[in-house]
Design a protein around this motif. Structure first.
Motif, PDB file in Angstrom:
ATOM      1  N   ALA A  44       0.648  -1.091   0.111  1.00  0.00           N
ATOM      2  CA  ALA A  44      -0.007   0.114  -0.191  1.00  0.00           C
ATOM      3  C   ALA A  44       0.783   1.332  -0.132  1.00  0.00           C
ATOM      4  N   ALA A  45       1.943   1.219   0.749  1.00  0.00           N
ATOM      5  CA  ALA A  45       3.021   2.252   1.035  1.00  0.00           C
ATOM      6  C   ALA A  45       4.291   1.845   1.057  1.00  0.00           C
ATOM      7  N   ALA A  46       5.283   2.446   0.614  1.00  0.00           N
ATOM      8  CA  ALA A  46       6.770   2.415   0.534  1.00  0.00           C
ATOM      9  C   ALA A  46       7.582   3.560   1.260  1.00  0.00           C
ATOM     10  N   GLY A 102      10.955  -2.909  -2.364  1.00  0.00           N
ATOM     11  CA  GLY A 102       9.587  -1.870  -1.856  1.00  0.00           C
ATOM     12  C   GLY A 102       9.099  -1.076  -2.941  1.00  0.00           C
ATOM     13  N   TYR A 103       9.636  -0.769  -3.722  1.00  0.00           N
ATOM     14  CA  TYR A 103       9.254   0.241  -4.794  1.00  0.00           C
ATOM     15  C   TYR A 103       8.395  -0.576  -5.881  1.00  0.00           C
ATOM     16  N   ALA A 104       7.439  -1.418  -5.337  1.00  0.00           N
ATOM     17  CA  ALA A 104       6.637  -2.268  -6.210  1.00  0.00           C
ATOM     18  C   ALA A 104       5.223  -2.506  -5.876  1.00  0.00           C
ATOM     19  N   GLU A 105       4.400  -3.210  -6.609  1.00  0.00           N
ATOM     20  CA  GLU A 105       3.028  -3.463  -6.013  1.00  0.00           C
ATOM     21  C   GLU A 105       2.876  -4.469  -5.181  1.00  0.00           C
ATOM     22  N   TYR A 106       4.028  -5.497  -5.183  1.00  0.00           N
ATOM     23  CA  TYR A 106       4.118  -6.547  -4.508  1.00  0.00           C
ATOM     24  C   TYR A 106       5.659  -6.476  -4.001  1.00  0.00           C
ATOM     25  N   PHE A 308       4.189  10.722  -2.333  1.00  0.00           N
ATOM     26  CA  PHE A 308       4.068  10.632  -3.800  1.00  0.00           C
ATOM     27  C   PHE A 308       3.474   9.371  -4.386  1.00  0.00           C
ATOM     28  N   ASN A 309       2.758   9.500  -5.444  1.00  0.00           N
ATOM     29  CA  ASN A 309       2.443   8.176  -5.981  1.00  0.00           C
ATOM     30  C   ASN A 309       3.489   7.249  -6.258  1.00  0.00           C
ATOM     31  N   LEU A 310       3.466   6.103  -6.210  1.00  0.00           N
ATOM     32  CA  LEU A 310       4.728   4.911  -6.529  1.00  0.00           C
ATOM     33  C   LEU A 310       5.261   5.209  -7.941  1.00  0.00           C
ATOM     34  N   ILE A 332       2.907   6.181  -2.348  1.00  0.00           N
ATOM     35  CA  ILE A 332       1.591   5.526  -2.307  1.00  0.00           C
ATOM     36  C   ILE A 332       1.258   4.807  -3.493  1.00  0.00           C
ATOM     37  N   ASN A 333       0.594   3.671  -3.000  1.00  0.00           N
ATOM     38  CA  ASN A 333       0.313   2.824  -4.467  1.00  0.00           C
ATOM     39  C   ASN A 333      -1.479   2.958  -4.588  1.00  0.00           C
TER      40      ASN A 333
END
Length: 336
Positions: A44-46, A102-106, A308-310, A332-333
């Protein structure tokens, strides 16, 4: 048990080559494979950290067994578990320290390092692991800061500095800190600092002896390095500890070690990323037992000032490199 329909691929932020923030590009890549003691977390967030910048620039490569995707801390939902996972299950909401990815959707997370969100939002929780693990390991496990002791924390409104102030104060220490503006000085006081020194107006090497009656401080937590190191030796009390967490100004030049010897100082340094899951699990257990109750009660809370958005990770890195920030930056994702 809950179950999720998982896609075959995900969006992630790739370091296409070493260079400036513009080298960060969104790509499609296969979902990580879940096995053993690892969880798959839908992010959800990184959190964004300075080591991410160093990795992008080429000076801080990930460990051989880590994902090349940047990102050292995440928060989200467990969507799959390996066959040897015993602590977490599908559907749990967690935050976690990771060695990369971490900079990913999963993202893959070791089961022993995932911690519950408590009453925090995903954004707040994503700002916890890197700084809280770092501060706890260095200041409390290695440095053994005690109540009634004094500590000087450089960069008091940075991500690590703000956590160090809050935890040191929560555990009964007298807190001194350095900052670079009157606005940051006020924030540092709100975080719990007892004495704030604006380094643009005063020299902490002169102020600390005045404030401590010539005794100095029991501990110095330093993210800066460079010419600060010799000054740290000056302001440390006999038997004091210097905790080196960063070197933003690089290595010290022509360092005089005599004060270290005369005062019987202990100067330690460490990195966190390359530690084994077992080593990180020891820190996680300590945090769960001693710090998570402070988060649960609201006595301690991560300081998040920028999101910021991912897909806009490059903009987040531009802000990080500007140096004009307080607290944490979180990605944020938007599709979470």
């Amino acid at each position: 048990m809950m179950s999720y329909a998982l896609p075959e691929s995900m969006m992630a932020i790739d370091i296409t080559r070493h260079g400036g923030p513009e080298v960060l590009q969104a790509i499609e890549m296969p979902l990580p494979k879940v096995q053993g003691e690892y969880l798959l977390v839908k992010v959800a967030a990184a959190g964004v950290n300075r080591p991410d910048v160093f990795q992008r620039q080429g000076s801080y490569p990930p460990p051989p067994d880590a994902s090349p995707i940047p990102g050292l801390e995440i928060a989200g939902d467990v969507v799959a578990v390996g066959e040897d996972c015993k602590r977490r299950q599908v559907g749990d909401k967690v935050c976690a320290l990771v060695a990369g990815g971490g900079y990913a959707e999963y993202c893959l997370v070791h089961d022993s390092i995932a911690l519950p969100l408590e009453n925090l939002s995903y954004t707040e929780a994503a700002a916890i692991p890197e700084n809280f693990f770092t501060v706890w390991a260095n200041v409390f496990q290695t440095g053994k800061l005690q109540s009634e002791e004094s500590v000087l924390i450089h960069g008091g409104t940075s991500g690590i500095g703000s956590v160090a102030i809050m935890l040191a104060k929560a555990f009964g220490a007298t807190v001194y800190t350095t900052v670079g503006s009157s606005e940051k000085a006020e924030l540092a006081r709100q975080l719990g600092a007892d004495h704030v020194i604006n380094y643009r107006e005063e020299d902490f090497a002169q102020v600390i002896p005045e404030l401590t009656g010539g005794q100095g401080v029991n501990m110095v937590v330093d993210l800066i390095g460079g010419d600060y190191v010799s000054k740290n030796y000056e302001v440390a009390a006999k038997g004091g500890r210097i905790i080196q967490i960063g070197l933003m100004r690089g290595n010290p030049q022509n360092l005089n070690l005599m004060p270290l010897m005369v005062k019987r100082l202990l100067h330690t340094g460490s990195t966190l990323r390359a530690r084994t899951p077992e080593e990180k699990a020891v820190i996680a257990r300590d945090l769960a037992h001693k710090v998570w109750p402070l988060l649960r009660s609201g006595k301690v809370k991560p300081l998040v000032n920028y999101t910021f958005n991912l897909a806009d990770a490059a903009q987040a890195h531009q802000l990080m490199e500007s140096g004009d920030l307080t607290g944490k930056i979180v990605l944020i994702n938007p599709d979470f």
